[in-house]
Design a protein around this motif. Structure first.
Motif, short mmCIF file in Angstrom:
data_model
loop_
_atom_site.label_atom_id
_atom_site.label_comp_id
_atom_site.label_asym_id
_atom_site.label_seq_id
_atom_site.Cartn_x
_atom_site.Cartn_y
_atom_site.Cartn_z
N ASP A 264 0.80 -1.08 -0.05
CA ASP A 264 0.01 -0.06 0.09
C ASP A 264 0.85 1.34 0.03
O ASP A 264 1.25 1.64 1.00
N PRO A 265 1.32 1.81 -0.99
CA PRO A 265 2.06 3.06 -0.88
C PRO A 265 1.36 4.44 -1.00
O PRO A 265 0.48 4.40 -1.37
N THR B 94 4.52 6.69 -3.62
CA THR B 94 3.05 7.31 -3.27
C THR B 94 1.92 6.25 -3.66
O THR B 94 2.18 6.01 -4.86
N VAL B 95 1.04 6.03 -2.70
CA VAL B 95 -0.09 5.24 -3.05
C VAL B 95 -1.29 6.27 -3.42
O VAL B 95 -1.50 6.89 -2.76
N VAL C 161 -3.45 10.42 -0.31
CA VAL C 161 -2.37 10.28 -0.78
C VAL C 161 -1.36 9.18 0.13
O VAL C 161 -1.46 10.47 1.43
N THR C 162 -0.98 8.43 0.02
CA THR C 162 0.12 7.85 0.98
C THR C 162 1.40 7.77 0.58
O THR C 162 1.60 7.36 -0.57
N VAL C 163 2.10 8.38 1.35
CA VAL C 163 3.73 8.70 0.95
C VAL C 163 4.60 7.41 1.74
O VAL C 163 4.28 7.33 3.15
N ILE D 7 0.61 2.65 -7.49
CA ILE D 7 1.68 3.53 -6.92
C ILE D 7 2.54 4.28 -8.04
O ILE D 7 2.79 3.75 -9.02
N VAL D 8 3.08 5.48 -7.49
CA VAL D 8 3.91 6.24 -8.33
C VAL D 8 5.26 6.12 -7.54
O VAL D 8 5.15 6.62 -6.32
#
Length: 260
Positions: free
Chosen positions: A2-3, A154-155, A169-171, A238-239
């Protein structure tokens, strides 16, 4: 699984703060101060540089970021090479000498994660990465610089049609190998240490800006390139942001996660 830093990968209408930007000034801009005042002046100069760039994205860089910015700059100036997140390449598809996509396997690992809900993607990753920087540099139970790893990921979440991004947004930052077995605890309660399971991902490289428009474009491009996109998670992507001070264009990847 999970990013992007204030933004790990370039900005839409203007430059976004990146580790690449940071390192590009680490020698030239840090070499003119008198020795006895060098550290204080370096911190002030770098902080102002971040603030100037961030202003165009309506992001405020607080004064307490001066030390983490300076520490990451000096620790990355040749003394602490970045560790790449380990993975195994399963297959690669190319066309006319260019990578269409890669299939990779990542083992389970600990990541430091923070989820941010700002008005724009750029603001979310900017604020999120500033908190991750503090954790890397000083605000951790080890009381030391943990070391930089790449990529910072980042997810992002999308609607069913892959036309808009969610504000959430998850970093995420991969803990270096020496900290995987016993991850230092973050002092910031918003940062959590997660163990992501072993994962197979499909990746596609791209260069340049990472903003809402380019991410949606890259998601759709990778979906079109895969023979069976339905085998991947359909609403979370994911980026991955890589930094390379010598590169003319910033290097990024879009990742699709294979369903368990």
């Amino acid at each position: 699984m999970d990013p992007g830093g204030c933004r790990l990968n370039g900005g839409g209408g203007g430059d976004m703060i990146t580790l690449e930007d940071l390192e590009s000034v680490s020698e030239e801009q840090l070499s003119d101060s008198p020795e006895e005042e060098e550290e204080e002046e370096d911190q002030g100069r770098l902080l102002q540089y971040w603030r100037d760039v961030a202003r165009g994205h309506q992001v405020e860089v607080p004064t307490d970021m001066a030390e983490p910015i300076h520490q990451i700059t000096t620790n990355n100036d040749g003394a602490h090479p970045r560790e790449q997140v380990p993975h195994t390449l399963i297959t690669r598809k190319e066309k006319c000498g260019e990578v269409v996509f890669e299939k990779r396997h990542y083992e389970k690992a600990h990541w430091a994660c923070i989820t941010v809900h700002e008005d724009t993607y750029e603001q979310s990753i900017c604020y999120g990465f500033m908190k991750i920087m503090r954790y890397i540099c000083q605000q951790n139970s080890a009381g030391s610089y943990l070391g930089m790893t790449i990529p910072i990921v980042t997810v992002v979440r999308t609607d069913e049609m892959h036309s808009t991004l969610s504000r959430a947004v998850t970093v995420a930052y991969y803990l270096p190998t020496q900290h995987q077995s016993d991850p230092p605890r973050p002092y910031d309660p918003e940062i959590v240490i997660e163990q992501w399971p072993a994962t197979t991902v499909y990746t596609r490289p791209f260069t340049g800006a990472t903003n809402e428009l380019t991410i949606i474009h890259e998601i759709n491009s990778l979906a079109e390139s895969l023979d069976r996109p339905a085998i991947c998670v359909n609403d979370s992507f994911i980026v991955a942001g890589y930094t390379n001070p010598a590169a003319a264009h910033r290097q990024n990847e879009i990742w699709f996660l294979e369903r368990p």
